[in-house]
Design a protein around this motif. Structure first.
Motif, short mmCIF file in Angstrom:
data_model
loop_
_atom_site.label_atom_id
_atom_site.label_comp_id
_atom_site.label_asym_id
_atom_site.label_seq_id
_atom_site.Cartn_x
_atom_site.Cartn_y
_atom_site.Cartn_z
N GLN B 3 0.75 -1.16 0.05
CA GLN B 3 -0.16 -0.01 -0.05
C GLN B 3 0.90 1.26 -0.04
O GLN B 3 1.80 1.37 0.89
N ILE B 4 0.57 2.36 -0.66
CA ILE B 4 1.32 3.52 -0.80
C ILE B 4 0.28 4.55 -0.27
O ILE B 4 -0.67 4.85 -0.43
N LYS B 5 0.98 4.93 0.86
CA LYS B 5 0.02 5.95 1.74
C LYS B 5 0.29 7.54 1.33
O LYS B 5 -0.47 8.27 1.37
N ASN B 6 1.62 7.82 0.50
CA ASN B 6 1.72 8.95 0.15
C ASN B 6 2.71 8.92 -0.99
O ASN B 6 3.47 8.30 -1.08
N GLU B 7 2.77 9.88 -1.95
CA GLU B 7 3.72 9.90 -3.11
C GLU B 7 4.08 11.18 -3.62
O GLU B 7 3.07 12.03 -3.38
N MET B 8 5.37 11.43 -3.78
CA MET B 8 5.60 12.72 -4.58
C MET B 8 6.65 12.63 -5.78
O MET B 8 7.34 11.54 -5.73
N ARG B 9 6.48 13.31 -6.76
CA ARG B 9 7.59 13.34 -7.84
C ARG B 9 7.95 14.49 -8.00
O ARG B 9 7.17 15.68 -8.14
N ILE B 10 8.96 14.54 -8.33
CA ILE B 10 9.95 15.97 -8.74
C ILE B 10 10.89 15.49 -9.77
O ILE B 10 11.52 14.54 -9.72
N SER B 11 11.13 16.39 -10.90
CA SER B 11 12.10 16.43 -11.76
C SER B 11 12.70 17.70 -12.00
O SER B 11 12.29 18.69 -11.88
N PHE B 12 14.05 17.78 -11.99
CA PHE B 12 14.89 18.98 -12.20
C PHE B 12 16.16 18.73 -12.98
O PHE B 12 16.45 17.86 -13.28
N ARG B 13 16.56 19.84 -13.57
CA ARG B 13 17.80 19.54 -14.17
C ARG B 13 19.02 19.11 -13.65
O ARG B 13 19.12 19.36 -12.46
N ALA B 14 19.82 18.42 -14.39
CA ALA B 14 20.86 17.67 -13.85
C ALA B 14 22.25 18.51 -13.71
O ALA B 14 22.97 18.90 -14.27
N GLU B 15 21.96 19.70 -12.77
CA GLU B 15 22.97 20.76 -12.39
C GLU B 15 23.30 20.50 -10.73
O GLU B 15 22.45 20.38 -10.18
N SER B 16 24.51 20.92 -10.68
CA SER B 16 24.86 20.44 -9.34
C SER B 16 24.30 21.42 -8.29
O SER B 16 24.07 20.83 -7.00
N CYS B 17 23.80 22.66 -8.55
CA CYS B 17 23.42 23.51 -7.57
C CYS B 17 21.91 22.81 -7.08
O CYS B 17 21.41 23.30 -6.04
N ASN B 18 21.35 21.89 -8.07
CA ASN B 18 20.07 21.10 -7.56
C ASN B 18 20.42 20.08 -6.41
O ASN B 18 19.33 19.44 -6.17
N ARG B 71 7.89 7.78 -1.84
CA ARG B 71 6.79 7.17 -1.41
C ARG B 71 6.65 6.96 -0.13
O ARG B 71 7.99 6.62 0.51
N ILE B 72 5.62 7.04 0.68
CA ILE B 72 5.57 6.21 2.21
C ILE B 72 4.65 5.17 1.88
O ILE B 72 3.66 5.17 1.53
N LEU B 73 5.40 3.80 2.35
CA LEU B 73 4.53 2.71 2.12
C LEU B 73 4.07 2.19 3.47
O LEU B 73 4.72 2.96 4.48
N GLU B 74 3.41 1.23 3.59
CA GLU B 74 2.87 0.73 4.87
C GLU B 74 4.15 0.38 5.63
O GLU B 74 5.33 -0.02 5.29
N ASN B 75 3.88 0.27 7.19
CA ASN B 75 4.86 -0.19 8.07
C ASN B 75 6.07 0.85 8.22
O ASN B 75 7.32 0.62 8.57
N MET B 137 15.69 2.88 -3.29
CA MET B 137 16.25 2.68 -1.96
C MET B 137 14.97 2.77 -0.83
O MET B 137 13.93 3.45 -1.04
N LYS B 138 15.19 1.90 0.02
CA LYS B 138 14.29 2.07 1.16
C LYS B 138 14.74 2.00 2.60
O LYS B 138 15.64 1.55 2.68
N LYS B 139 14.19 2.61 3.35
CA LYS B 139 14.48 2.46 4.75
C LYS B 139 13.14 2.73 5.73
O LYS B 139 12.59 3.71 5.44
N ARG B 140 13.09 1.79 6.52
CA ARG B 140 12.22 1.83 7.51
C ARG B 140 12.16 3.08 8.71
O ARG B 140 13.47 2.95 9.13
N ILE B 141 11.61 3.85 8.96
CA ILE B 141 11.50 5.04 9.94
C ILE B 141 11.21 4.40 11.21
O ILE B 141 10.01 4.33 11.59
N LEU B 142 12.02 3.82 12.11
CA LEU B 142 11.92 3.29 13.21
C LEU B 142 11.29 4.21 14.26
O LEU B 142 10.37 3.81 14.99
#
Lengths: 101, 157
Positions: B3-18, B71-75, B137-142
């Motif tokens: 289950q996906i609880k929240n989602e965000m997409r962002i795209s930006f130019r491949a510039e080091s300041c980003n 994304r914020i996934l379940e658990n 990448m995934k990481k559980r926020i304990l």
């Protein structure tokens, strides 16, 4: 992000601040190298007290300065290292090259 | 199906300041999961490594965009995909070896993937030469789980 340099006798103190990433590392590198070139110090102190973020670009920065100091017979000391930055440094094995305080 | 609880997409130019922009945006998204200071620092560092890899290696000398999907996934699992349409990686296993870098003259330490692997719970890399690279990448926020457990305990009292 940036660096403030203070030179005293045979030591160059570089006070780093803000975020150290691939974008800003080259500017910091050139400022430190200019001070080292000018003073030929025995010790380069990199002070991380005001650094809020660092990724592996900072590791490249430290290892590069280690090489610069080694070439002139000097040493590097890392001071006031915040916990999360120490974590990156230990992962990279920087403790083998320099004192991390 | 996860289950996906929240989602965000962002795209930006491949510039080091980003690179800083990417860290800031991901931080703002992750904050709703109540991460600890350490968990947030881990995520910011891993994201910075992945985005820098796309800019430095994926798009070396060329232009393009880097896309983040968070994304914020379940658990209480945080998921992020960092994708570029750059040159791709010929040998992913070799690129993931610590100290491997194609840019030693720029003082690249070759530790990007080592940091991502160490600071996140898991990482998978898909790459196709000439088409681009995706790092997931995934990481559980304990600490989020602990906050919820604490709140449930408070309700019982």
């Amino acid at each position: 992000m940036g660096v403030r340099i203070e030179t005293e006798e045979s030591t160059v103190n570089a006070y780093l601040d803000g975020e150290i990433d691939h974008h800003c590392a080259p500017g910091i590198r050139s400022e430190i190298d200019m001070a080292v070139d000018a003073g030929s110090p025995e010790m380069l102190v990199l002070d991380f007290g005001e650094v809020t973020f660092m990724d592996s670009s900072g590791i490249g920065l430290v290892m590069g300065r280690y090489q610069v100091m080694k070439n002139i017979g000097g040493r590097v000391c890392l001071r006031n290292t915040p916990k999360h930055i120490k974590k990156v440094m230990h992962l990279a094995g920087l403790d083998k090259f320099a004192n991390i305080l | 199906m996860v289950q996906i609880k929240n989602e965000m997409r962002i795209s930006f130019r491949a510039e080091s300041c980003n690179e800083a922009l990417a860290r800031s945006v991901v931080t703002a998204f992750v904050m709703q999961m109540d991460p600890s200071v350490g968990e947030l620092a881990d995520i910011k560092t891993a994201v910075s490594e992945a985005v820098t890899n796309s800019i430095v290696h994926g798009y070396r000398g060329t232009k393009g965009n880097v896309e983040l999907l968070c994304r914020i996934l379940e658990n209480d699992v945080f998921y992020i995909r960092v994708r570029d349409r750059g040159c791709g990686i010929e040998d992913v296993a070799a690129a993931m070896e610590p100290l491997f870098t194609t840019a030693p003259e720029e003082e690249r330490a070759g530790l990007g993937f080592a940091v991502m692997e160490s600071f996140m719970d898991n990482i998978s890399v898909r790459s196709s030469v000439g088409k681009g690279t995706s790092v997931i990448m995934k990481k559980r926020i304990l600490s989020a789980s602990l906050v919820k457990a604490g709140a449930a305990e408070d309700e019982r009292c």
